[in-house]
Design an enzyme around this catalytic site. Structure first.
Site, PDB file in Angstrom:
ATOM      1  N   ASP A   8      11.573  47.475  51.916  1.00  0.00           N
ATOM      2  CA  ASP A   8      11.939  46.069  51.356  1.00  0.00           C
ATOM      3  C   ASP A   8      11.922  46.105  49.425  1.00  0.00           C
ATOM      4  OD1 ASP A   8      11.752  42.932  50.885  1.00  0.00           O
ATOM      5  OD2 ASP A   8      11.187  43.451  53.214  1.00  0.00           O
ATOM      6  N   HIS A  46      10.702  38.958  48.003  1.00  0.00           N
ATOM      7  CA  HIS A  46      10.877  39.157  49.293  1.00  0.00           C
ATOM      8  C   HIS A  46       9.742  40.008  49.984  1.00  0.00           C
ATOM      9  CE1 HIS A  46      12.516  40.038  53.392  1.00  0.00           C
ATOM     10  NE2 HIS A  46      13.265  38.865  53.181  1.00  0.00           N
ATOM     11  N   SER A 239      12.953  36.939  58.773  1.00  0.00           N
ATOM     12  CA  SER A 239      12.439  37.987  57.811  1.00  0.00           C
ATOM     13  C   SER A 239      10.959  37.984  58.359  1.00  0.00           C
ATOM     14  CB  SER A 239      12.661  38.060  56.475  1.00  0.00           C
ATOM     15  OG  SER A 239      13.742  38.569  55.881  1.00  0.00           O
TER      16      SER A 239
END
Length: 441
Positions: A8, A46, A239
């Site tokens: 990520d 994120h 996600s």
């Protein structure tokens, strides 16, 4: 304990992720890897959000258990492999290199990587049987790693994104959160459903999920209305759904470490609760029920199962794997059969090395040094990490544009001679596309 590899945008040591041994840092393969300020750090926001959902655990003993933040699998450890910078920019070649690294190093130095979370996907223009990204996750699966992939956020009518399109892995769609009425009973409009040939396997909540915020990251600074208190951020997308399922897989493997990826997938699907009046394409088996999974294993043992799917060979095009998702430098797209260093892509050579677990040699991958031999191999200590103290201050005062890449000796789209030393790269399609976080709300 079970380690979950998180490919990520990095993870930062905020409370909830500083429990001793909670996070180990793999290599930084992002465009920020040579920046002392940003190396390993989640400048995007994120990755930290995902890590909190999967394995967060507050480290303040004074907090009442009912008020403490806990992820789905709080006893698990995160192995963070950073591939994206502050704008989410990453290329398929970086993600493939990261997957290969996870497979090859899954048991190094006491690690036990059994789950891989990939909230990333492209609109590949080729079948999964040929696609190199789909092949890479399949090699991880065959190596004993449960690969959990977000379905994508292009809408219910859209096919699954790559590599969720590979039927071996667990493709996850998003439902409403169920935190307020009505209960969990519907698929979110943004969630990709797939086709009769390949659709979502399971679903999990993906609406306004509160998880840990990376203060000063792009997601945090650009979405002030999404704050919850002074440490949480709301996020919506497949996600977040994938992160829930990664945590669930880690819990199953903690109880049954002998389980194969096929068995974990079978348990999650066979003991799931179906959503009424919802298309099976969008929900798959439904919402996994871990209590039912536990009862099944306790009474009957692990299921006998093997997925009879057509295997990928990885011999397709790297460019077609990108689909419409490209990174660019000074207005020039990275295109064609080459990685981010301009090295030519030899699919046959790479596929053989990936399957053999030899694609990485020290810090070299695809003929170029990506990261040296440097990865921490150790967990965070307190709030300091790799010589950088995390203060939670905003990076807005820093000049991103001033961090230009050096030695840019290239012409047109040759992309040769590039050196990793800055962040002037940009992703041409972030908004709910390649990274499957649709929005921060």
């Amino acid at each position: 304990s079970v380690d979950v590899a998180l490919i990520d945008s990095g993870v930062v040591p905020v409370n909830g992720l500083t429990w001793p041994g909670k996070v180990v840092n793999g290599p930084d393969l992002s465009f920020e890897s040579q920046s002392d300020e940003f190396r390993y750090m989640d400048t995007f926001g994120h990755g930290t959000h995902m890590a909190g959902i999967i394995a967060g655990r507050d480290d303040d003993a004074s907090i009442d258990d009912n008020q403490a933040f806990l992820g789905v699998a709080p006893d698990s450890r995160i192995v963070s492999v950073k591939v994206a910078g502050h704008d989410g920019a990453t290329d398929v070649s970086q993600v493939i290199a990261a997957i290969d690294w996870v497979v090859q190093h899954r048991n190094d130095d006491g690690m036990n990587i059994r789950v891989l979370n990939l909230s990333f996907g492209t609109d590949s223009q080729q079948p999964y049987e040929l696609d190199p990204l789909a092949y890479a996750v399949e090699q991880a699966w065959k190596a004993g790693i449960v690969v959990v992939v977000a379905a994508g956020n292009d809408g219910n009518d859209a096919e699954l994104r790559n590599p969720a399109s590979n039927p071996f892995v667990i493709a996850v769609g998003a439902t409403n959160s169920g935190t307020t009425r009505p209960r969990i009973k519907s698929v979110m409009d943004f969630s990709n459903c797939g086709t009769v040939m390949r659709h979502v396997d399971v679903v999990a909540p993906g609406e306004s999920i509160a998880s840990l915020a990376a203060l000063g990251s792009s997601a945090h600074d650009e979405n002030p209305s999404s704050f919850v208190g002074d440490r949480y951020l709301l996020g919506s997308g497949t996600s977040q759904s994938a992160a829930f399922i990664s945590g669930a897989a880690a819990l199953i493997l903690d109880k049954s470490p002998e389980a194969t990826p096929d068995q974990v997938k079978d348990l999650l699907m066979s003991e799931a609760s179906k959503l009424k009046r919802q298309s099976v394409l969008c929900t798959g088996a439904g919402l996994p029920n871990l209590a039912h999974v536990h009862d099944w294993v306790r009474k009957r043992g692990l299921p006998r199962t093997h997925q009879p799917e057509w295997a990928s060979n990885g011999l397709g095009s790297l460019e077609l794997a990108r689909g419409s998702d490209h990174v660019e430098l000074d207005g020039v797209l990275l295109e064609g059969e080459q990685d981010i260093f301009g090295q030519p892509w030899d699919a046959q050579t790479w596929a053989e090395a990936s399957a053999a677990g030899t694609s990485w040699s020290g810090g070299d991958w695809n003929g170029t040094s990506w990261s040296g031999t440097s990865w921490s191999g150790t967990s965070w200590s307190g709030l300091s990490w790799s010589g950088t103290s995390w203060s939670g201050l905003s990076w807005s005062g820093l000049s991103w544009s001033g961090l230009s890449w050096s030695d840019k000796s290239w012409s047109g789209t040759s992309w040769s001679g590039l050196s990793w030393s800055g962040t002037s790269w940009s992703g041409t399609s972030w908004s709910g596309r390649s990274w499957s976080g649709l929005r921060w709300d």
